[in-house]
Design an enzyme around this catalytic site. Sequence first.
Site, PDB file in Angstrom:
ATOM      1  N   SER A   2       0.857  -1.172   0.000  1.00 53.83           N
ATOM      2  CA  SER A   2       0.000   0.000   0.000  1.00 53.83           C
ATOM      3  C   SER A   2       0.894   1.223   0.000  1.00 53.83           C
ATOM      4  O   SER A   2       2.110   1.109   0.127  1.00 53.83           O
ATOM      5  CB  SER A   2      -0.902  -0.004   1.237  1.00 53.83           C
ATOM      6  OG  SER A   2      -1.746   1.121   1.242  1.00 53.83           O
ATOM      7  N   ARG A   3       0.272   2.380  -0.113  1.00 56.66           N
ATOM      8  CA  ARG A   3       1.066   3.604  -0.063  1.00 56.66           C
ATOM      9  C   ARG A   3       1.445   3.964   1.366  1.00 56.66           C
ATOM     10  O   ARG A   3       2.252   4.854   1.589  1.00 56.66           O
ATOM     11  CB  ARG A   3       0.318   4.749  -0.729  1.00 56.66           C
ATOM     12  CG  ARG A   3       0.235   4.545  -2.247  1.00 56.66           C
ATOM     13  CD  ARG A   3      -0.684   5.531  -2.869  1.00 56.66           C
ATOM     14  NE  ARG A   3      -2.043   5.183  -2.457  1.00 56.66           N
ATOM     15  CZ  ARG A   3      -3.128   5.671  -3.002  1.00 56.66           C
ATOM     16  NH1 ARG A   3      -3.058   6.543  -3.955  1.00 56.66           N
ATOM     17  NH2 ARG A   3      -4.318   5.293  -2.580  1.00 56.66           N
ATOM     18  N   TYR A  24       5.219   0.585  -2.533  1.00 58.73           N
ATOM     19  CA  TYR A  24       5.417  -0.233  -3.726  1.00 58.73           C
ATOM     20  C   TYR A  24       6.899  -0.469  -3.971  1.00 58.73           C
ATOM     21  O   TYR A  24       7.312  -1.536  -4.424  1.00 58.73           O
ATOM     22  CB  TYR A  24       4.765   0.422  -4.942  1.00 58.73           C
ATOM     23  CG  TYR A  24       3.281   0.653  -4.792  1.00 58.73           C
ATOM     24  CD1 TYR A  24       2.451  -0.292  -4.193  1.00 58.73           C
ATOM     25  CD2 TYR A  24       2.693   1.817  -5.253  1.00 58.73           C
ATOM     26  CE1 TYR A  24       1.093  -0.075  -4.052  1.00 58.73           C
ATOM     27  CE2 TYR A  24       1.324   2.041  -5.123  1.00 58.73           C
ATOM     28  CZ  TYR A  24       0.536   1.093  -4.517  1.00 58.73           C
ATOM     29  OH  TYR A  24      -0.811   1.304  -4.382  1.00 58.73           O
ATOM     30  N   LEU A  40      -3.238  -0.718 -10.456  1.00 59.60           N
ATOM     31  CA  LEU A  40      -3.274   0.749 -10.392  1.00 59.60           C
ATOM     32  C   LEU A  40      -4.024   1.338 -11.581  1.00 59.60           C
ATOM     33  O   LEU A  40      -4.266   0.651 -12.583  1.00 59.60           O
ATOM     34  CB  LEU A  40      -1.833   1.283 -10.370  1.00 59.60           C
ATOM     35  CG  LEU A  40      -0.967   0.785  -9.211  1.00 59.60           C
ATOM     36  CD1 LEU A  40       0.483   1.165  -9.435  1.00 59.60           C
ATOM     37  CD2 LEU A  40      -1.482   1.337  -7.905  1.00 59.60           C
ATOM     38  N   HIS A  45       0.377   2.472 -15.275  1.00 63.24           N
ATOM     39  CA  HIS A  45       0.881   1.148 -15.642  1.00 63.24           C
ATOM     40  C   HIS A  45       2.297   1.180 -16.210  1.00 63.24           C
ATOM     41  O   HIS A  45       3.128   0.365 -15.815  1.00 63.24           O
ATOM     42  CB  HIS A  45      -0.062   0.455 -16.616  1.00 63.24           C
ATOM     43  CG  HIS A  45      -1.319  -0.038 -15.958  1.00 63.24           C
ATOM     44  ND1 HIS A  45      -2.303  -0.687 -16.658  1.00 63.24           N
ATOM     45  CD2 HIS A  45      -1.764   0.030 -14.679  1.00 63.24           C
ATOM     46  CE1 HIS A  45      -3.289  -1.001 -15.843  1.00 63.24           C
ATOM     47  NE2 HIS A  45      -2.987  -0.559 -14.628  1.00 63.24           N
ATOM     48  N   LYS A  63      -6.309  -4.778 -16.792  1.00 59.76           N
ATOM     49  CA  LYS A  63      -6.609  -4.186 -18.078  1.00 59.76           C
ATOM     50  C   LYS A  63      -7.444  -2.928 -17.916  1.00 59.76           C
ATOM     51  O   LYS A  63      -8.115  -2.809 -16.898  1.00 59.76           O
ATOM     52  CB  LYS A  63      -7.293  -5.204 -18.983  1.00 59.76           C
ATOM     53  CG  LYS A  63      -8.517  -5.810 -18.354  1.00 59.76           C
ATOM     54  CD  LYS A  63      -8.942  -7.029 -19.104  1.00 59.76           C
ATOM     55  CE  LYS A  63     -10.103  -7.676 -18.435  1.00 59.76           C
ATOM     56  NZ  LYS A  63     -10.164  -7.668 -17.015  1.00 59.76           N
TER      57      LYS A  63
END
Length: 114
Positions: A2-3, A24, A40, A45, A63
């Site tokens: 998580s952040r 991350y 995300l 991406h 996707k």
Amino acid sequence: ASRSEEKAREFADKFGIPRAVGSYEALLEDSSIDIVYVPLPTALHVEWVTKAAKAKKHILCEKPCALTGKELFDILQVCAENKVAFMDAVMFMHHARLAAICQDLSSGKFGPAG
């Protein structure tokens, strides 16, 4: 991951996950991790797939994988250069539920198509 470590720990505790990672970057630095899932927003991406590939992590990417054909080309190229597998998250295509939905639609269960 998580952040924030606090959010990661809260999620891990809720679902019985033994480890939590607070960034991350820390996830990508962890040598015990071989593959990452990138859920995300699409605009992030390229950045995170590139970082993951350079960290030698195989990648499952939600996707759509990219916003443009060039972005997808760049993603595939960095994965090939770093010898990591890249796959988009299309598992629903192989799930038994899809076959059941197709059967229901073709049988007319929900009325005529079109």
